[in-house]
Design an enzyme around this catalytic site. Structure first.
Site, PDB file in Angstrom:
ATOM      1  N   ASN A   1     -10.084   0.373   0.603  1.00  0.00           N
ATOM      2  CA  ASN A   1      -8.577   0.683   0.524  1.00  0.00           C
ATOM      3  C   ASN A   1      -8.475   0.138  -1.135  1.00  0.00           C
ATOM      4  O   ASN A   1      -8.667  -1.305  -1.999  1.00  0.00           O
ATOM      5  CB  ASN A   1      -8.482  -0.321   1.757  1.00  0.00           C
ATOM      6  CG  ASN A   1      -6.510  -0.126   1.751  1.00  0.00           C
ATOM      7  OD1 ASN A   1      -6.482  -0.174   1.190  1.00  0.00           O
ATOM      8  ND2 ASN A   1      -6.139  -1.157   2.720  1.00  0.00           N
TER       9      ASN A   1
ATOM     10  N   HIS B   1      -2.879   7.296   2.688  1.00  0.00           N
ATOM     11  CA  HIS B   1      -3.166   6.473   1.667  1.00  0.00           C
ATOM     12  C   HIS B   1      -5.132   5.266   3.066  1.00  0.00           C
ATOM     13  O   HIS B   1      -5.043   5.614   3.622  1.00  0.00           O
ATOM     14  CB  HIS B   1      -2.706   5.073   2.737  1.00  0.00           C
ATOM     15  CG  HIS B   1      -2.696   3.367   1.922  1.00  0.00           C
ATOM     16  ND1 HIS B   1      -3.697   3.491   1.012  1.00  0.00           N
ATOM     17  CD2 HIS B   1      -3.266   2.684   2.565  1.00  0.00           C
ATOM     18  CE1 HIS B   1      -3.934   1.964   1.173  1.00  0.00           C
ATOM     19  NE2 HIS B   1      -3.681   1.511   2.325  1.00  0.00           N
TER      20      HIS B   1
ATOM     21  N   CYS C   1       0.619  -0.982  -0.312  1.00  0.00           N
ATOM     22  CA  CYS C   1       0.021  -0.199  -0.006  1.00  0.00           C
ATOM     23  C   CYS C   1       1.399   1.330  -0.347  1.00  0.00           C
ATOM     24  O   CYS C   1       0.028   2.453  -0.292  1.00  0.00           O
ATOM     25  CB  CYS C   1      -0.570  -0.250   1.258  1.00  0.00           C
ATOM     26  SG  CYS C   1      -2.255  -1.099   1.152  1.00  0.00           S
TER      27      CYS C   1
HETATM   28  N1  COA Z   1     -18.474  -7.914  10.640  1.00  0.00           N
HETATM   29  C1  COA Z   1     -18.677  -8.080  11.518  1.00  0.00           C
HETATM   30  N2  COA Z   1     -18.289  -8.345  12.783  1.00  0.00           N
HETATM   31  C2  COA Z   1     -16.842  -8.744  12.586  1.00  0.00           C
HETATM   32  C3  COA Z   1     -16.223  -8.253  11.276  1.00  0.00           C
HETATM   33  C4  COA Z   1     -17.221  -7.786  10.304  1.00  0.00           C
HETATM   34  N3  COA Z   1     -16.805  -7.903   8.956  1.00  0.00           N
HETATM   35  N4  COA Z   1     -15.654  -8.463  11.601  1.00  0.00           N
HETATM   36  C5  COA Z   1     -14.339  -8.709  12.650  1.00  0.00           C
HETATM   37  N5  COA Z   1     -16.104  -8.443  13.225  1.00  0.00           N
HETATM   38  C6  COA Z   1     -15.852  -9.008  14.585  1.00  0.00           C
HETATM   39  C7  COA Z   1     -14.562  -9.930  15.352  1.00  0.00           C
HETATM   40  O1  COA Z   1     -14.781 -11.451  15.096  1.00  0.00           O
HETATM   41  C8  COA Z   1     -14.557  -9.585  16.680  1.00  0.00           C
HETATM   42  O2  COA Z   1     -15.341 -10.269  16.967  1.00  0.00           O
HETATM   43  P1  COA Z   1     -15.134 -10.930  18.463  1.00  0.00           P
HETATM   44  O3  COA Z   1     -14.702  -9.876  19.797  1.00  0.00           O
HETATM   45  O4  COA Z   1     -16.624 -11.567  18.739  1.00  0.00           O
HETATM   46  O5  COA Z   1     -14.059 -12.086  18.759  1.00  0.00           O
HETATM   47  C9  COA Z   1     -15.124  -7.946  16.683  1.00  0.00           C
HETATM   48  O6  COA Z   1     -15.565  -8.063  14.933  1.00  0.00           O
HETATM   49  C10 COA Z   1     -13.454  -7.657  16.846  1.00  0.00           C
HETATM   50  O7  COA Z   1     -13.019  -7.992  15.531  1.00  0.00           O
HETATM   51  P2  COA Z   1     -10.973  -6.805  15.593  1.00  0.00           P
HETATM   52  O8  COA Z   1     -10.628  -7.869  14.715  1.00  0.00           O
HETATM   53  O9  COA Z   1     -11.091  -6.822  16.890  1.00  0.00           O
HETATM   54  O10 COA Z   1     -12.091  -5.651  15.369  1.00  0.00           O
HETATM   55  P3  COA Z   1     -11.044  -4.561  15.004  1.00  0.00           P
HETATM   56  O11 COA Z   1     -12.048  -2.883  15.414  1.00  0.00           O
HETATM   57  O12 COA Z   1      -9.488  -4.519  14.910  1.00  0.00           O
HETATM   58  O13 COA Z   1     -11.715  -4.197  13.233  1.00  0.00           O
HETATM   59  C11 COA Z   1     -10.247  -4.337  10.896  1.00  0.00           C
HETATM   60  C12 COA Z   1     -10.767  -4.821  12.052  1.00  0.00           C
HETATM   61  C13 COA Z   1      -9.966  -5.042   9.782  1.00  0.00           C
HETATM   62  C14 COA Z   1     -11.146  -3.446  10.426  1.00  0.00           C
HETATM   63  C15 COA Z   1      -8.895  -3.076  11.579  1.00  0.00           C
HETATM   64  O14 COA Z   1      -8.351  -4.219  12.821  1.00  0.00           O
HETATM   65  C16 COA Z   1      -7.777  -2.534  10.595  1.00  0.00           C
HETATM   66  O15 COA Z   1      -8.744  -1.836   9.545  1.00  0.00           O
HETATM   67  N6  COA Z   1      -6.884  -2.804  10.406  1.00  0.00           N
HETATM   68  C17 COA Z   1      -5.894  -2.442   9.552  1.00  0.00           C
HETATM   69  C18 COA Z   1      -6.191  -3.030   8.145  1.00  0.00           C
HETATM   70  C19 COA Z   1      -5.349  -2.819   7.007  1.00  0.00           C
HETATM   71  O16 COA Z   1      -6.256  -1.488   7.043  1.00  0.00           O
HETATM   72  N7  COA Z   1      -5.093  -3.796   6.276  1.00  0.00           N
HETATM   73  C20 COA Z   1      -3.661  -3.011   5.169  1.00  0.00           C
HETATM   74  C21 COA Z   1      -2.791  -2.003   5.384  1.00  0.00           C
HETATM   75  S1  COA Z   1      -2.872  -0.828   4.616  1.00  0.00           S
END
Ligand code: COA
Length: 329
Positions: A286, A256, A116
Site C-alpha cells: 500500500n 487503491h 489514501c
Molecule cells: N503476521 C502474523 N500474524 C499476524 C500479523 C502478521 N503480520 N498481523 C496480525 N496477526 C495476527 C493477529 O495477532 C491475530 O492473532 P490472534 O487471532 O491470535 O489475535 C490474527 O493474526 C488475526 O488478526 P486480524 O487483525 O484480525 O487480521 P486481519 O485478517 O484483519 O488482517 C490486516 C489484518 C491489517 C491485514 C487487515 O485488517 C487489513 O488489511 N485492514 C485494512 C488495512 C488498510 O488497508 N488500511 C489502509 C486503508 S487505506
C-alpha cells in the site's frame, strides 16, 4: 455530465525506489511469515527508500516522467497539487519543493491531504480548475515515503506499506484520457480508525510521543477493512449512475491498493469479475496516495486499455475518505 471545459490526462509517470523489502525480510525482523502476509493481504514485497530520501525526491522523478510523456515543459505548468501523508516536512508544502526542483517557475503549488484517497481528491481539484478555465495545465502528484511513518515493531501495520510516487498531467481539451466525473466522500466520525497521532498541533512532538511510538501509523485494521469495502462499492455505484452506466460497463476498475481481499470483496459485491480490477499490490504494498497514479502509469505503458474504454479509479483511506473518478481512455 459535468459542465465546463474538458479536462484530460495527457501524461503519466511513476517512480519506485530500488530497495525491495520482502515478506521474508520482515519475517526476520518480527513474528510473521510470508505465508500469513500473502494470504491475508496479497502483498509479496514493497519498495523502501534509503535514508535521506524524501517524498519530494520520488515525486520529482515521477513528475518529470509525466511531463515528458505529455510533452509539456515544467515552465508550462500552472499549478502543482501533491497528495501525501508523508510530506518532506509539516511546511512548506512538498509541492513547493517539487516546483523548485523541476523548475516550474510559473506554477502555483499546494499539498492536499485526504490520506489514501488523496490522489482522487487531487485529480478532482485539478479537473475543476481546468474545467472552469482558470488553469490550462495542472500537475497532480501522489508521493509517499510510508516507511518513514511505519512502526517496524508492529506486525499488524508494517507489513502493509511501501514507498513510491506517481504523477499525471491534466490539461484542457480532448487530447488525452478525459476525466469525465469525480465523486468524493468522507466520514470524520471514524477518524480514529486510521491516524498518525503525534507531531501535529494536538500532540506536538515530545520525548513522550517518541517513546510511545505515536509518530507512527495507528490502524484498526478490521474496522477499516469493512468500511473500505462498503464505501468503495457505494462510490463506484454512484459514479455509474451519474454517467447513466451500469457497473458492468466499466472496462477496468483501478482501485487503491490496500489489501487484495478488500479489492476482491468489493468486486464480488459489485458483481464484477476480479480480472477487471488492476492489481499490483503484490509488488508494492500500500503506497497510499501513490498507488493509483502508479497503476495508471503501468496500465498506459502496458497498453492495457484502448481508446474509447472507460475506467474507474476508486480510493479509500484515513479520514475516513473515499472517492472515484471515471476516465474515458
Ligand atoms: N503476521 C502474523 N500474524 C499476524 C500479523 C502478521 N503480520 N498481523 C496480525 N496477526 C495476527 C493477529 O495477532 C491475530 O492473532 P490472534 O487471532 O491470535 O489475535 C490474527 O493474526 C488475526 O488478526 P486480524 O487483525 O484480525 O487480521 P486481519 O485478517 O484483519 O488482517 C490486516 C489484518 C491489517 C491485514 C487487515 O485488517 C487489513 O488489511 N485492514 C485494512 C488495512 C488498510 O488497508 N488500511 C489502509 C486503508 S487505506
Amino acid at each position: 455530465m459535468e459542465k465546463g471545459y474538458k479536462a484530460s490526462i495527457t501524461g503519466v509517470g511513476s517512480f519506485l525506489p530500488e530497495k525491495v523489502l520482502t515478506n521474508d525480510d520482515l519475517s526476520k525482523m518480527l513474528d510473521t511469515t510470508d505465508e500469513w502476509i500473502t494470504k491475508r493481504t496479497g502483498i509479496s514485497e514493497r519498495r523502501i527508500v534509503e535514508n535521506g530520501v524524501a517524498a519530494s525526491d520520488l515525486a520529482v522523478e515521477a513528475s518529470l516522467r509525466a511531463l515528458d510523456d505529455a510533452n509539456v515543459l515544467p515552465t508550462e505548468v500552472d499549478l502543482i497539487i501533491t497528495s501525501t501523508v508523508t510530506p518532506d516536512c509539516l511546511f512548506p508544502s512538498t509541492s513547493c519543493y517539487i516546483q523548485e526542483k523541476i523548475g516550474a517557475q510559473n506554477a502555483g503549488s499546494f499539498d492536499l491531504l485526504a490520506a489514501c484517497s488523496g490522489f482522487v481528491y487531487a485529480l478532482s481539484v485539478a479537473k475543476s480548475f481546468v474545467a472552469s478555465g482558470a488553469m490550462k495545465t495542472v500537475l497532480v502528484v501522489g508521493a509517499e515515503c510510508m516507511s518513514k511513518i511505519t512502526d517496524y515493531t508492529d506486525r499488524s501495520t508494517c507489513i502493509l506499506f511501501g514507498d513510491g510516487a506517481g504523477a499525471v498531467v491534466v490539461q484542457q481539451g480532448n487530447g488525452g484520457r478525459e476525466i469525465v466525473t469525480t465523486h468524493l466522500g468522507s466520514d470524520g466520525s471514524q477518524a480514529e480508525l486510521l491516524t498518525l497521532p503525534a507531531g501535529g498541533s494536538k500532540l506536538p512532538a515530545s520525548h513522550e510521543t517518541v517513546e510511545s511510538h505515536s509518530h507512527y501509523i495507528k490502524l484498526r485494521g478490521k474496522e477499516v477493512f469493512k468500511q473500505a469495502i462498503i464505501n468503495m462499492v457505494d462510490v463506484i455505484t454512484k459514479a455509474a449512475a451519474a454517467n447513466d452506466m451500469q457497473v458492468e460497463d466499466f472496462d477496468m476498475v483501478i482501485p487503491h491498493q490496500s489489501n487484495i481481499r478488500i479489492i476482491e470483496a468489493a468486486m464480488e459485491k459489485l458483481g464484477l469479475p476480479r480480472e477487471k480490477a488492476y492489481i499490483n499490490i503484490n509488488r508494492y504494498g500500500n503506497t497510499s496516495s501513490a498507488s493509483i497514479p502508479i497503476a495508471i502509469d503501468e496500465i498506459v505503458k502496458g497498453d492495457l486499455l484502448k481508446p474509447g474504454d472507460t475506467a474507474i479509479l476508486v480510493a479509500f483511506g484515513g479520514g475516513l475518505t473515499w472517492g472515484s473518478s471515471v476516465i474515458k481512455w
